[in-house]
Scaffold this motif. Sequence first.
Motif, mmCIF file in Angstrom:
data_model
loop_
_atom_site.group_PDB
_atom_site.id
_atom_site.type_symbol
_atom_site.label_atom_id
_atom_site.label_comp_id
_atom_site.label_asym_id
_atom_site.label_seq_id
_atom_site.Cartn_x
_atom_site.Cartn_y
_atom_site.Cartn_z
ATOM 1 N N ALA B 38 -72.945 -20.096 -70.880
ATOM 2 C CA ALA B 38 -74.325 -19.589 -70.834
ATOM 3 C C ALA B 38 -74.359 -18.150 -70.308
ATOM 4 O O ALA B 38 -75.094 -17.301 -70.810
ATOM 5 C CB ALA B 38 -75.184 -20.485 -69.957
ATOM 6 N N THR B 39 -73.522 -17.880 -69.316
ATOM 7 C CA THR B 39 -73.456 -16.533 -68.737
ATOM 8 C C THR B 39 -72.898 -15.541 -69.765
ATOM 9 O O THR B 39 -73.387 -14.418 -69.886
ATOM 10 C CB THR B 39 -72.584 -16.537 -67.459
ATOM 11 N N GLN B 42 -75.577 -14.698 -72.312
ATOM 12 C CA GLN B 42 -76.545 -13.772 -71.715
ATOM 13 C C GLN B 42 -75.941 -12.380 -71.546
ATOM 14 O O GLN B 42 -76.571 -11.372 -71.836
ATOM 15 C CB GLN B 42 -76.995 -14.326 -70.355
ATOM 16 N N GLN B 147 -85.218 -15.786 -71.827
ATOM 17 C CA GLN B 147 -84.230 -16.806 -71.466
ATOM 18 C C GLN B 147 -83.279 -16.247 -70.412
ATOM 19 O O GLN B 147 -82.485 -15.369 -70.690
ATOM 20 C CB GLN B 147 -83.447 -17.240 -72.717
ATOM 21 N N VAL B 149 -80.360 -17.064 -67.377
ATOM 22 C CA VAL B 149 -79.343 -18.064 -67.034
ATOM 23 C C VAL B 149 -79.840 -19.000 -65.935
ATOM 24 O O VAL B 149 -79.668 -20.220 -65.995
ATOM 25 C CB VAL B 149 -78.027 -17.365 -66.592
ATOM 26 N N TYR B 152 -81.923 -22.682 -66.020
ATOM 27 C CA TYR B 152 -81.368 -23.997 -66.364
ATOM 28 C C TYR B 152 -80.111 -24.261 -65.541
ATOM 29 O O TYR B 152 -79.476 -23.342 -65.033
ATOM 30 C CB TYR B 152 -80.975 -24.055 -67.852
ATOM 31 N N TYR B 154 -76.346 -26.216 -66.282
ATOM 32 C CA TYR B 154 -75.619 -26.435 -67.537
ATOM 33 C C TYR B 154 -74.511 -27.481 -67.413
ATOM 34 O O TYR B 154 -73.982 -27.723 -66.335
ATOM 35 C CB TYR B 154 -75.001 -25.114 -68.011
ATOM 36 N N TYR B 156 -71.107 -28.517 -70.043
ATOM 37 C CA TYR B 156 -70.389 -28.373 -71.304
ATOM 38 C C TYR B 156 -70.126 -29.761 -71.887
ATOM 39 O O TYR B 156 -69.614 -30.641 -71.198
ATOM 40 C CB TYR B 156 -69.083 -27.632 -71.024
ATOM 41 N N ILE B 170 -73.649 -27.216 -75.309
ATOM 42 C CA ILE B 170 -73.945 -27.112 -73.883
ATOM 43 C C ILE B 170 -75.269 -27.809 -73.614
ATOM 44 O O ILE B 170 -76.277 -27.509 -74.250
ATOM 45 C CB ILE B 170 -74.150 -25.631 -73.454
ATOM 46 N N ALA B 172 -78.447 -28.161 -71.323
ATOM 47 C CA ALA B 172 -79.154 -27.318 -70.356
ATOM 48 C C ALA B 172 -80.332 -28.108 -69.794
ATOM 49 O O ALA B 172 -81.146 -28.639 -70.563
ATOM 50 C CB ALA B 172 -79.639 -26.036 -71.020
ATOM 51 N N ASN B 186 -77.795 -26.971 -76.484
ATOM 52 C CA ASN B 186 -77.613 -25.695 -77.172
ATOM 53 C C ASN B 186 -76.304 -25.717 -77.953
ATOM 54 O O ASN B 186 -75.262 -26.061 -77.404
ATOM 55 C CB ASN B 186 -77.545 -24.544 -76.152
ATOM 56 N N ILE B 188 -73.755 -23.334 -79.488
ATOM 57 C CA ILE B 188 -73.416 -21.913 -79.393
ATOM 58 C C ILE B 188 -72.270 -21.579 -80.350
ATOM 59 O O ILE B 188 -71.179 -22.148 -80.245
ATOM 60 C CB ILE B 188 -72.984 -21.548 -77.947
#
Lengths: 397, 267
Positions: B38-39, B42, B147, B149, B152, B154, B156, B170, B172, B186, B188
């Motif tokens: 997620a990071t 972003q 959105q 980080v 949410y 997270y 995996y 992922i 969230a 999500n 990705i």
Amino acid sequence: MWMHALSVPLVVLTAMAVSTSAYAEVETRGNVALQLQAFPSDSQHQATQDSNVSMSTEIELYSSVGENGSFTATPFIRIDQNDRERSRIDMREFLYSHYSDDWELNVGLGKVFWGVAESTNLVDVINQTDLVENDGSSAKLGQPMVNLLLLKDWGDIDLYVLPGFRERSFPGIGGRPRPAVVIDTDNALFESGEREKHIDVAARVSTAFDEWDVGAHVFHGTSRDPLFRFNPASSSVVPFYYQHTQVGVDVQATLESWLLKTELVYRTGDEIEDHAALVSGFEYSFYDIRESGADLGIVTEWMYDERGEESNQAFQNDVLIGLRLALNDEQSLEGLLGVITDLDEGGQLITLEGSRRFGSSIKARVQMTIFQSVENDSAFSGFDDEDNLQVELSYFF
Amino acid sequence: MNIRSDNMRRQLAVLVAGALFATVSMAQTPEERGLEIATAVQAQDDGFVDSESAMTMTLINRSGKKSTRRMRSRVLEVQNDGDKSMSIFDEPADVKGTASLTHSHATDADEQWLYLPALKRVKRISSKNKSGPFMGSEFAFEDISSQEVDKYTYRYLGDDEFEGRAVHKIEAIPAYKHSGYTRLINWIDQERMVAVKVEYFDRKDSPLKTLEIDEYERHMDQFWRAGRMHMQNEQTGKSTILEWSDYKFQTGLTDKDFDSKALKRVR
């Protein structure tokens, strides 16, 4: 006349600014509306009908002027079946604006809103109310102005010179809803020898931080709210526009589902008792009820004027309790129920409104107003038989 | 002990800690792996500064009847906090000129204003309503807001494939307690590190909506932006298509363009 000598230079200036950008593209938006009104009770007033048909249009013409300017002209026209005071043309806006990074200049006829409350806006003193629109206080007459807005890091400073006063519109002899006595707008009285040519001034500072939105203002000049005097010469009631100075604050706290709102003013003048007036209350909203997407808001506001029965305001010790429903659906179906109760006299003003969209350009709005007057000297007395239903179909473009 | 040897000892400590961390990250927990992805998603959007775009929204009801909304939006990147954004509505005609302004925050409540052109009134409004529908569509306010980080937590779930592309999945969980969702999944895209699909689960944890995102284009050689989003409501059969166009980046917008006063002069 809605414009006098002093505003003419403003209009000429604006027109000159516009002519220099004759090639600029003009954007238009507006609406055409058909309005039907029904009055179920026979009026005790002379010369009134139990139904009315009316057409109106408002068109905003906008053009950018050079890199940092714009010109806006917004003519409003209404043609009314029964009320000659309602059939008219008004320039809601005829305004040249210049934008800079940290200031903005507005010159011409403009419209300004100050305030936070839902029931009444005591701090909203720049424009005159267009009362014949039967639309609460949201319909306003264009005000001649030179306005300088200074944008500071901490907030804004708004300075106004208002060269020229607009008299309030009142229903004519064939107009409804109206009180028993027709207000004679042709013979208005003024405290100032300059009458409607008196130059008013105003200033407001405002800022927003965290959950707070705060404004403070001062106004000196002709009161937008008149007193009423009997004119023996014409044996009629005429508006009397006095001079006053008003200082005030408006505050809103936005705390999740709660909105807390207060407007407080203090007014002084030779023709009025010095006094404070207040509107204060809250709005609480239930959002996305049962995952339906619909919102329901509850509004409660107290309106108070220190002068009590001597007040020229309709609401001197009154409470509004309102419910607002928004389905947030494709047609934007909305409903509003408002009950204003006079705590001194016991009269009630009940309004029920609903609106929705049809297709992409048509909006229908229904408004029902019921006056319940318990005692004769209540603010709503004389309106007992003026209950009305108003249906409006508007085409937007 | 002299200062120099103290420094050396510290450096040694850092080195040892680094080696330990490297070992640990090889045996990452699903939560750490989820946050890492997620990071990364972003992070690749950092530095866009500001952007402008136009959007057409098509609402499709169960019987296939369509209605259209049009708006334009402007976004200003804010370092270490949520972005500032403004939306200007062009259609339907009765809301033409209406504009909304949001100062979003990673952890605090967002600040939100609405401009009503007929009244010339700027209203501060509550930002609590995240789960309600945006413009009557199948998109909730929280689906289209900035959105961040931190909004949410997270987890995996594993790797999968979506339309021929390798993806990370992922989960969230919204940090916001009034969110309309218990969780999102999500999908990705591993190559571009952008979301290509999102599954939404309602407050009862039943499947609610499915979002598919495509027609990605790269701007300024760095920033991926979707051209089309399709949100299908699995419970009502209604759907909404968002189509984005006219993307512009680094147009010179400043804080002053995202002030509540700026709402009145925006066109």
